[in-house]
Design an enzyme around this catalytic site. Sequence first.
Site, PDB file in Angstrom:
ATOM      1  N   TYR A  71      34.296  99.143  40.554  1.00 22.45           N
ATOM      2  CA  TYR A  71      34.859 100.252  41.326  1.00 22.45           C
ATOM      3  C   TYR A  71      34.756 101.514  40.495  1.00 22.45           C
ATOM      4  CZ  TYR A  71      38.324 103.086  43.853  1.00 22.45           C
ATOM      5  OH  TYR A  71      38.969 104.084  44.553  1.00 22.45           O
TER       6      TYR A  71
ATOM      7  N   ASP B  56      31.403 103.729  32.796  1.00 21.96           N
ATOM      8  CA  ASP B  56      32.658 104.180  33.394  1.00 21.96           C
ATOM      9  C   ASP B  56      33.817 103.530  32.644  1.00 21.96           C
ATOM     10  OD1 ASP B  56      34.861 104.787  34.928  1.00 21.96           O
ATOM     11  OD2 ASP B  56      34.042 104.033  36.820  1.00 21.96           O
TER      12      ASP B  56
ATOM     13  N   LYS C  45      42.904 107.693  33.800  1.00 21.06           N
ATOM     14  CA  LYS C  45      44.067 106.852  33.546  1.00 21.06           C
ATOM     15  C   LYS C  45      44.775 107.175  32.216  1.00 21.06           C
ATOM     16  CE  LYS C  45      42.874 103.565  37.069  1.00 21.06           C
ATOM     17  NZ  LYS C  45      41.547 103.212  37.505  1.00 21.06           N
TER      18      LYS C  45
HETATM   19  C1  LIG Z   1      40.690 103.860  38.620  1.00 19.05           C
HETATM   20  C2  LIG Z   1      39.216 103.901  38.436  1.00 19.05           C
HETATM   21  C3  LIG Z   1      38.406 104.940  38.951  1.00 19.05           C
HETATM   22  C4  LIG Z   1      38.956 105.991  39.893  1.00 19.05           C
HETATM   23  O1  LIG Z   1      39.917 106.790  39.309  1.00 19.05           O
HETATM   24  P1  LIG Z   1      40.943 107.599  40.263  1.00 19.05           P
HETATM   25  O2  LIG Z   1      41.687 108.459  39.318  1.00 19.05           O
HETATM   26  O3  LIG Z   1      41.755 106.572  40.973  1.00 19.05           O
HETATM   27  O4  LIG Z   1      40.079 108.394  41.212  1.00 19.05           O
HETATM   28  C5  LIG Z   1      37.080 104.988  38.605  1.00 19.05           C
HETATM   29  N1  LIG Z   1      36.539 104.047  37.815  1.00 19.05           N
HETATM   30  C6  LIG Z   1      37.253 103.027  37.317  1.00 19.05           C
HETATM   31  C7  LIG Z   1      36.598 102.030  36.436  1.00 19.05           C
HETATM   32  C8  LIG Z   1      38.612 102.906  37.632  1.00 19.05           C
HETATM   33  O5  LIG Z   1      39.308 101.863  37.156  1.00 19.05           O
END
Ligand SMILES: *Cc1c(COP(=O)(O)O)cnc(C)c1O
Length: 448
Positions: A146, A241, A273
């Site tokens: 994701y 990511d 995060k």
């Molecule tokens: C949480 C997450 C996102 C998206 O971040 P948001 O701040 O919720 O838009 C993208 N990539 C990874 C790996 C994530 O865990």
Amino acid sequence: MTSTPAPASAALFDRARAVTPGGVNSPVRAFAAVGGTPRFIRSASGAWLTDVDGFEYVDLVCSWGPMLLGHAHPEVQAEVSAAVARGTSFGTPTEPEVLLAEEIVGRTPVDAVRFVSSGTEATMSAIRLARGFTGRDKVVKFAGCYHGHVDSLLASAGSGLATLAVPGTPGVPASAAGETIVLPYNDRAAVDKAFAEHGADIACLITEAAPGNMGVVPPEPGFNGFLAQTCRDHGALFLSDEVMTGFRATRQGGWGLDGAREGWVPDLMTFGKVMGGGFPAAAFGGRRDVMTHLAPEGPVYQAGTLSGNPIATTAGLATLRLATDEVYAHLDRVATTIRDAASAALTEAGVPHVVQSAGTMFSVFFGAEPVRDFAGASRQDTGAFAAFFHAMLESGVYLPPSAYEAWFVSAAHDDRAVQTVLDALPGAARAAASASDSASDSTPEGDR
Ligand SMILES: *Cc1c(COP(=O)(O)O)cnc(C)c1O
């Protein structure tokens, strides 16, 4: 699936549903995968959440990762309060942005970063930059990873023969998904084949450094290095990511688990995060010669009214400065204790399960086989998980309300918090054992 009545949460949920789709501002919060009433949290301190009915829970979600130090950490709160007193947004450059950028560049292999306000914005902008830099359009991603709700990344693998993806949700144009190639995770042959066919058109490959959004599915040894090399061989960029793993899986994030040792570096990285310390802040960064393509230095446009917001960057900086080696050692110990106890309780109750981890992140799969890709993650017994989840909740432990999520711990998870989890596990394991296989729907990837 019902649990202890939570009348104040239930009343708020009713009102919320009248004015907000599904009553929530991010889907996974609605408890759709486990049933029951989502808890409305009034306050939190350390490892503990308090809901509007006054129930307390040990928090194993930690705001889906950001609260690495625990909730309402006094030093972070003090820095934030002082920053708020100075004013909340100026639309100018500020000192905390410089300090946080220096901290991130110091911990990771990126040369420069640009701040944005969410992980979604970070991956969206990084992909635009990769396309602008390479002059190519196609993006490779893995099923089950994701990367936020970016149109081109909400794509699913097409039918068997087609390499190009189809929209993963209504609202994504076929043209956006059509530039995306979706492959099974940990599958080198699929990567080789996609690059053999489309290599000259691929702008970048994006992957979670260690996937945590289908449960924790670590890369097989050497897999990320193989991806980095394959990208290099074809003139594509390797985009790691680290929105979830960054400053969480280890001090150096997911890269600290392999790249730092094996000697390869992603061309682009995304963060979020933890680096926002509980505020909306995220970033993308990478090689200097790639980052200089961004406006105002280069031609690729990207901007944000609240990007690098002084409160958010102050909270992020305070969090990272307090995230010392001792903190990561503590997270490791707590994660190991909870992971091992969960496995022992499930074994004792006769529940098939597999525990997988990446650094301090871990998750429990309710199935018998080790999970190496999304197809494997999808073979879980989600009914058993739902029963387990509600039994834990009733015993005062707040787990992610989906079988497809990592469990998160914090520096504030002390002996009392950990003991509360350990005490809850045997009963929850027995509840899982007596639940049927058919009880609830599975949660698709990225349903948050
Ligand atoms: C949480 C997450 C996102 C998206 O971040 P948001 O701040 O919720 O838009 C993208 N990539 C990874 C790996 C994530 O865990």
